[in-house]
Write an enzyme that holds these catalytic residues in place. Structure first.
Site, PDB file in Angstrom:
ATOM      1  N   ARG A 172      -8.129  42.048-105.130  1.00  0.00           N
ATOM      2  CA  ARG A 172      -8.594  42.973-104.073  1.00  0.00           C
ATOM      3  C   ARG A 172      -7.554  44.065-103.807  1.00  0.00           C
ATOM      4  NH1 ARG A 172     -12.066  39.983-105.331  1.00  0.00           N
ATOM      5  NH2 ARG A 172     -13.330  38.656-103.983  1.00  0.00           N
ATOM      6  N   SER A 249     -16.338  40.041 -96.185  1.00  0.00           N
ATOM      7  CA  SER A 249     -15.196  39.147 -95.938  1.00  0.00           C
ATOM      8  C   SER A 249     -14.154  39.909 -95.132  1.00  0.00           C
ATOM      9  CB  SER A 249     -14.550  38.715 -97.250  1.00  0.00           C
ATOM     10  OG  SER A 249     -15.473  38.025 -98.027  1.00  0.00           O
ATOM     11  N   GLU A 345      -8.938  42.305 -94.990  1.00  0.00           N
ATOM     12  CA  GLU A 345      -9.371  43.044 -96.183  1.00  0.00           C
ATOM     13  C   GLU A 345      -9.703  44.504 -95.844  1.00  0.00           C
ATOM     14  OE1 GLU A 345     -11.595  40.439 -99.257  1.00  0.00           O
ATOM     15  OE2 GLU A 345     -12.930  42.117 -98.867  1.00  0.00           O
TER      16      GLU A 345
HETATM   17  P1  NAP Z   1     -17.436  30.227-101.799  1.00  0.00           P
HETATM   18  O1  NAP Z   1     -18.263  30.187-103.040  1.00  0.00           O
HETATM   19  O2  NAP Z   1     -17.838  29.444-100.602  1.00  0.00           O
HETATM   20  O3  NAP Z   1     -15.939  29.878-102.140  1.00  0.00           O
HETATM   21  C1  NAP Z   1     -14.873  30.041-101.186  1.00  0.00           C
HETATM   22  C2  NAP Z   1     -13.707  30.735-101.872  1.00  0.00           C
HETATM   23  O4  NAP Z   1     -13.227  29.913-102.923  1.00  0.00           O
HETATM   24  C3  NAP Z   1     -14.166  32.024-102.461  1.00  0.00           C
HETATM   25  O5  NAP Z   1     -13.673  33.034-101.645  1.00  0.00           O
HETATM   26  C4  NAP Z   1     -13.643  32.036-103.875  1.00  0.00           C
HETATM   27  O6  NAP Z   1     -12.586  32.956-104.075  1.00  0.00           O
HETATM   28  C5  NAP Z   1     -13.064  30.663-104.110  1.00  0.00           C
HETATM   29  N1  NAP Z   1     -13.773  30.019-105.236  1.00  0.00           N
HETATM   30  C6  NAP Z   1     -14.963  29.361-105.209  1.00  0.00           C
HETATM   31  N2  NAP Z   1     -15.276  28.895-106.420  1.00  0.00           N
HETATM   32  C7  NAP Z   1     -14.271  29.261-107.253  1.00  0.00           C
HETATM   33  C8  NAP Z   1     -14.020  29.079-108.635  1.00  0.00           C
HETATM   34  N3  NAP Z   1     -14.890  28.417-109.426  1.00  0.00           N
HETATM   35  N4  NAP Z   1     -12.888  29.617-109.157  1.00  0.00           N
HETATM   36  C9  NAP Z   1     -12.036  30.292-108.386  1.00  0.00           C
HETATM   37  N5  NAP Z   1     -12.197  30.504-107.076  1.00  0.00           N
HETATM   38  C10 NAP Z   1     -13.299  29.987-106.495  1.00  0.00           C
HETATM   39  O7  NAP Z   1     -17.247  31.766-101.369  1.00  0.00           O
HETATM   40  P2  NAP Z   1     -18.180  32.749-100.581  1.00  0.00           P
HETATM   41  O8  NAP Z   1     -17.477  33.141 -99.358  1.00  0.00           O
HETATM   42  O9  NAP Z   1     -19.602  32.264-100.471  1.00  0.00           O
HETATM   43  O10 NAP Z   1     -18.157  33.976-101.565  1.00  0.00           O
HETATM   44  C11 NAP Z   1     -18.687  33.904-102.865  1.00  0.00           C
HETATM   45  C12 NAP Z   1     -18.121  35.030-103.696  1.00  0.00           C
HETATM   46  O11 NAP Z   1     -18.491  36.304-103.176  1.00  0.00           O
HETATM   47  C13 NAP Z   1     -16.599  35.024-103.733  1.00  0.00           C
HETATM   48  O12 NAP Z   1     -16.191  35.415-105.016  1.00  0.00           O
HETATM   49  C14 NAP Z   1     -16.219  36.041-102.682  1.00  0.00           C
HETATM   50  O13 NAP Z   1     -14.973  36.632-102.929  1.00  0.00           O
HETATM   51  C15 NAP Z   1     -17.317  37.046-102.819  1.00  0.00           C
HETATM   52  N6  NAP Z   1     -17.537  37.773-101.572  1.00  0.00           N
HETATM   53  C16 NAP Z   1     -16.744  38.860-101.301  1.00  0.00           C
HETATM   54  C17 NAP Z   1     -16.931  39.541-100.120  1.00  0.00           C
HETATM   55  C18 NAP Z   1     -16.086  40.712 -99.761  1.00  0.00           C
HETATM   56  O14 NAP Z   1     -16.380  41.388 -98.770  1.00  0.00           O
HETATM   57  N7  NAP Z   1     -15.010  40.980-100.457  1.00  0.00           N
HETATM   58  C19 NAP Z   1     -17.904  39.151 -99.212  1.00  0.00           C
HETATM   59  C20 NAP Z   1     -18.650  38.037 -99.508  1.00  0.00           C
HETATM   60  C21 NAP Z   1     -18.471  37.356-100.694  1.00  0.00           C
HETATM   61  P3  NAP Z   1     -12.788  34.491-104.519  1.00  0.00           P
HETATM   62  O15 NAP Z   1     -13.068  35.223-103.267  1.00  0.00           O
HETATM   63  O16 NAP Z   1     -11.475  34.853-105.097  1.00  0.00           O
HETATM   64  O17 NAP Z   1     -13.905  34.567-105.508  1.00  0.00           O
END
Ligand code: NAP
Length: 352
Positions: A172, A249, A345
């Site tokens: 990020r 996020s 963020e």
């Molecule tokens: P989630 O699937 O509940 O998982 C929680 C966190 O664990 C995530 O933030 C993700 O990191 C990490 N994670 C889960 N599985 C993983 C794997 N197989 N390998 C490595 N890291 C893992 O997360 P969530 O909040 O529902 O979000 C799902 C994805 O959408 C994530 O990638 C998240 O970053 C992205 N997202 C981004 C935003 C934003 O505004 N930037 C908003 C919503 C969702 P990472 O974040 O590094 O992937």
């Protein structure tokens, strides 16, 4: 190069920024320029009357906290255009104007039969903002599909091309954040080029996506099926900013050293941990916030979302100060409980 339009520059005074930020925070800008071509940005850079003005480049406003009125010039990047530029070394190079809506662009690539961005479906914001924080979701980061970008130096009016190395992408993170170019209105991204693989492989390593595909009985997903699964998961877990204003996020997932991760794991065995290539360990910020008691809890008109603790939502009439207060309270509780510092963020745009 995408076609450059030559429309007259649109400059407004005392402009309302409320419709241009997905947290729906009220703020005004002394001047707002709608940048609809790279030429607009170059003309503005060369305008002596605007020299010395404080500047800020605005994309979709989906990663922004407006903390009061802005006494300067906001440049809203609205450059349109999408095109296939080349096919080389097993990749398609596809260009898009900075003002294209990210999700629409991703869906358009899929409709053209050019997969590669499907895991990034439904991320709010614009194409031009995507490289600033190297957007990522469901196991894919923009950096993995990035070719180059074109930016206009708003000081000199020069056009610059930045390749993958020059963008210095991190988690990020990019050179734009590292050097403060975006925040200080130094550079305006006009166009981004993507490198989409001719030989596509689905990326379904995130449990939510794999689970959604399994629930739909899909064992060998097409790019469209992966996109649809990502869209369904996101719609279930994340609030629509048009209904409940938010900036996605709100905190980055903290990355800690292995020793810190091990001692946290001993005290909290359920804490999700993901080993990084450099030996450090990524922790799930949403889990830490929930464990600190903030999931679904509010402070004044803002709160942490009940279905996803990482998302800060505006429940009505919030101002920038309310967001700052809640973010500080969450950070303090997570630090006290886990000794981990959460870093926001979004970019905070403060009163002059
Ligand atoms: P989630 O699937 O509940 O998982 C929680 C966190 O664990 C995530 O933030 C993700 O990191 C990490 N994670 C889960 N599985 C993983 C794997 N197989 N390998 C490595 N890291 C893992 O997360 P969530 O909040 O529902 O979000 C799902 C994805 O959408 C994530 O990638 C998240 O970053 C992205 N997202 C981004 C935003 C934003 O505004 N930037 C908003 C919503 C969702 P990472 O974040 O590094 O992937």
């Amino acid at each position: 190069m995408l076609p450059a339009s030559s429309t007259p520059l649109m400059l407004r005074h005392d402009a309302d920024l409320t419709p241009f930020n997905t947290l729906a925070l009220p703020a005004r800008a002394r001047m707002l320029a709608h940048i609809r071509s790279a030429d607009d940005a170059r003309r503005l850079a060369g305008d002596a009357a605007l020299r010395g003005e404080r500047r800020f480049v605005l994309g979709g406003g989906s990663n922004l906290v407006l903390d009061g009125d802005f006494d300067g010039l906001v440049l809203k990047a609205e450059i349109a255009g999408r095109a296939l530029v080349a096919e080389e070394d097993g990749y398609r190079v596809v260009a898009a104007g900075a003002g294209e809506i990210w999700h629409d662009f991703v869906q358009w690539t899929l409709t053209q039969g050019w997969p590669g961005l499907e895991n990034l479906s439904l991320i709010p914001g614009t194409v031009g903002a995507a490289p600033i924080q190297n957007i990522g979701a469901y196991g894919l980061e923009l950096a993995e599909r990035f070719h180059s970008l074109t930016a206009i130096d708003l000081g000199s009016g020069e056009t610059k091309t930045l390749d993958l190395a020059a963008c210095r992408f991190g988690y990020r993170d990019s050179v734009f954040k590292q050097e403060g170019w975006h925040r200080d209105g130094r550079m305006l991204v006009s166009e981004v080029r993507f490198r989409l693989p001719l030989r596509w492989q689905p990326n379904t390593r995130y449990a939510d996506v794999a689970g959604e595909l399994a629930a739909r009985g899909i064992a060998e997903p097409t790019p469209r099926a992966v996109a649809d699964a990502v869209i369904a998961v996101r719609q279930r877990k994340l609030p629509d900013p048009a209904v409940l204003p938010n900036a996605g996020s709100f905190f980055q997932n903290p990355v800690v050293d292995a020793a810190t991760a091990a001692s946290l794991a001993a005290a909290h065995p359920a804490l999700p941990r993901y080993a990084q290539a450099d030996g450090r360990v990524k922790l799930a910020a949403g889990w830490l916030i929930e464990a600190a008691g903030w999931k679904g809890r509010s402070l004044g008109p803002v709160g942490m979302y009940e279905k996803q603790a990482l998302v800060l939502v505006n429940r009505g009439a919030a101002r920038g100060g309310d967001v700052r207060a809640l973010a500080a309270a969450v950070q303090a509780d997570v630090a006290a409980r886990f000794g981990v510092t959460l870093v926001p963020e979004p970019i905070y745009l403060c009163v002059a």
